[in-house]
Design an enzyme around this catalytic site. Structure first.
Site, PDB file in Angstrom:
ATOM      1  N   HIS A  92       0.833  -1.198   0.000  1.00  0.00           N
ATOM      2  CA  HIS A  92       0.000   0.000   0.000  1.00  0.00           C
ATOM      3  C   HIS A  92       0.873   1.254   0.000  1.00  0.00           C
ATOM      4  O   HIS A  92       2.074   1.198   0.268  1.00  0.00           O
ATOM      5  CB  HIS A  92      -0.903   0.028   1.239  1.00  0.00           C
ATOM      6  CG  HIS A  92      -2.108  -0.854   1.119  1.00  0.00           C
ATOM      7  ND1 HIS A  92      -2.053  -2.207   1.378  1.00  0.00           N
ATOM      8  CD2 HIS A  92      -3.394  -0.594   0.756  1.00  0.00           C
ATOM      9  CE1 HIS A  92      -3.263  -2.737   1.186  1.00  0.00           C
ATOM     10  NE2 HIS A  92      -4.089  -1.788   0.812  1.00  0.00           N
ATOM     11  N   LYS A 132      -0.846   4.846   4.867  1.00  0.00           N
ATOM     12  CA  LYS A 132      -1.745   3.922   5.557  1.00  0.00           C
ATOM     13  C   LYS A 132      -1.267   3.740   7.001  1.00  0.00           C
ATOM     14  O   LYS A 132      -0.083   3.512   7.238  1.00  0.00           O
ATOM     15  CB  LYS A 132      -1.740   2.584   4.821  1.00  0.00           C
ATOM     16  CG  LYS A 132      -2.762   1.577   5.319  1.00  0.00           C
ATOM     17  CD  LYS A 132      -2.867   0.380   4.362  1.00  0.00           C
ATOM     18  CE  LYS A 132      -3.800  -0.673   4.912  1.00  0.00           C
ATOM     19  NZ  LYS A 132      -5.165  -0.168   5.160  1.00  0.00           N
TER      20      LYS A 132
END
Lengths: 248, 248, 248, 248
Positions: free
Chosen positions: D134, D138
């Protein structure tokens, strides 16, 4: 005329594969197979110009010094070298100018290139992580290669004056972010069916660079050993690392 | 003190993104936005030390010559340069020693690095192929980048005295083996959802090396443009290709 | 009590590997190794409940019919089956209810799953392409597996009433877009070091799905053969394709 | 005649993108845009047959119940559902047979398919691991999707009576083996330039299966939402998970 080559550790797994490779390579002639118990002398080396040494950490230094004394160039794949043992090789070489010794921790060309390219790319990307994947019989994690790759990336970032990578992680209760090696995250996957693989990923806004090396079997070491056999006579003194004799 | 930068082609898609990037980068100050119809002069460049030029093939040569005449360094991303137009830039630069011009066909660092690494790896592997993947609105196949990558690989193999790659294919009625570019196979994938991606695969017995670059959006060009802006003053004369100013 | 298994074609490459696998699997007992020249009878099958048949296209039908006549279940990996020869198997099975025959073109679980998943995913994506990668000694391109995968994708799209995939390509002078198999593009890579690999890529706006199968060596066929050995007694009649006995 | 659709949460990021998608899709007509503060009634829904609800965990239950009361089918993308709130939806639906509600934690088709395929493949491989990648903003690791994927794999292995995966790791001082989620290793990579990606790898002797999903931007949710809009009228009662309405 063929180049004469000796293999020291010829009955070992690597030595066996290398001996077979030499026998089937045009321009090379296998003139001696030596193993534990055999004396390494000009006589036993049987006219070899180059000796390839893949034995054990406790035997390799003695073998290499014996080759130098015999005036035979040496290509070494045994691990376990230290600053001290390398220094002894250098010292002995000082007395026989013209003799070359190449010692490398890895002869798989794709692995050597992946590590070299990763080190060079590191300064140009905000983020970098290393994922290594191996067969499930491996007892240590992460792999030594992945550790070294991460350290090279970390060094390149420091040299370029770069700070920590972006990472907003606040909660990671199970340790999914993996190992932190000098600020570079390293992940180790263990999967039946795999051999030895490493993927290095780099990221910037809008782009990714991926460098991946796959070693499927022992055959992957031979092209690098062959390159060293052909180059060692042109490299008097001690050369550490296959990347030093490649045109990168 | 901030470095003063002008953008030529500021209303274009790239110029717009680059202007925004400059405005949000510490150490840079955007002092002029110029477009078609604007004269490029010391006055309109408004004190800029560096001009970034992303316009159109029919306008770029005139713009670059005008910057040189104004004594402003120039970073150029417009395509369509020929040996002739490059020669005109060199000639004009000869009259203003100290001024630098960097022209590059691609500013995405991952793409530039992938191509440079591929060229260096090429001599060490029996096999090499290129797979490029793009959005399905692209009208030409293969991509110019993939063509160039293949040609660099072919050149590196020739320089190393390597022959043709191993390929026992006897029947390929549908053309699955793709394009043959100087002896290097190139495959073009078109897939909804993708932007611009390239994967270069190399193979030897028992091992594979993969180099992949993904460009997800236009933002991927900015880090390379920024690198050029910061370096151009140190590179008098004409520099062609971003790899020439990178530490590879 | 161990299940008794015979291997027909025991001296072939596959039969040899399968025999070794059976011998080292708990719960299985290898009771007969038969080859060309041996009669396939209840006697020579030596009490086997299941026969595994990996021979040659011209021998397989006779061998399978002989197993059915002997009341022995049969797991068949030989290729070359036609509608006619399959019909003969069905007809013979009609006379011995309770006997099962599993014939499959591929026993590598990852390959079977990849193809099944690809067929199911196909209706949900605008774009789909197939890239197969093999060792450079392969004489045909694309691989039969890739052809079949593409045809399954094409069929799933037709069943869902989907039209052609988006593709704006206007110029492709070198054939980089690869083979067009029922409207699905298939690309064949040949690379030293590889064995047999296939990657199926699907694309929608903003997303991609990739399914990849790697076969590194012959060992990859054994888990599928083992699954069939254990299931064939529960599947009277003819079953074609390993996916039919998997819980997908 | 076009199907009439309302969007609840039309000013949110997802609702905005979905509204735009509906307006440009043949066969759909956007008849209402509702947001926090608007009453959800037959009147405000303005004749919609289907309402798409992407709001906030604290608002979604009330919105869905109001749609049911108005006899409007509902497609829900808001997260935060519990067994209790789902039970309330079921209870309310019992009073209006013929009305359908589809609630799904993820509408990206590639992510939904990857998870479904992974669960089905799990019983056929000795080893399985999950790597999620990701953007670096995050805050939690691993991703909820990766956690769920790992749990599905673990459940499938238990259902098949499989034991622990092979793993000889003895030393892992830095935690490179990642998170252990129900016996399945999960690795989280954070890299500038990425959005949301997940790769699930399976291994057997000699073979590997890889399933990968890449979400490049929010557009990836629309095809799944569209599928649900078209199917919800055919699915009276509560359906949880997009995979339930797909032909897998």
């Amino acid at each position: 005329m063929a180049m004469k080559v000796a293999v020291i550790g010829a009955q070992g797994r690597m030595g066996h594969a290398i001996s077979a490779g030499i026998e089937s390579t045009d321009g090379l002639e296998l003139v001696a197979r030596l193993d534990a118990g055999d004396d390494i002398t000009a006589e036993s080396l049987n006219g070899a110009e180059v000796a390839v040494e893949f034995t054990r950490p406790d035997a390799t230094l003695g073998n290499v010094l014996a080759c130098i004394d015999a005036g035979v160039h040496c290509v070494v794949g045994t691990t376990g070298w230290t600053d001290e043992s390398l220094a002894q090789v250098k010292e002995r070489l000082a007395g026989t100018p013209g003799t070359g010794v190449i010692i490398a921790p890895n002869y798989a060309l794709s692995a050597v290139l992946a590590m070299a390219f990763a080190a060079r790319a590191a300064a140009y990307f905000e983020s970098a992580e290393v994922i290594e994947l191996h067969h499930p019989n491996k007892v240590d994690a992460p792999s030594g290669t992945a550790m070294t790759t991460a350290k090279h990336i970390a060094q390149a970032r420091r040299d370029a004056g770069m700070g920590a990578m972006p990472d907003a992680t606040e909660t990671d209760p199970h340790g999914a972010r993996g190992a932190d090696i000098d600020g570079v995250r390293v992940h180790a996957v263990r999967l039946r069916g795999l051999t030895a693989h490493e993927e290095i990923v780099f990221g910037n806004p809008g782009e990714q660079l991926t460098i991946r090396t796959d070693s499927f079997d022992r055959a992957s070491f031979y092209p690098g050993v062959l390159l060293a056999i052909r180059e060692v006579a042109n490299r008097p003194g001690l050369t550490y690392g296959l990347d030093r004799i490649m045109d990168l």
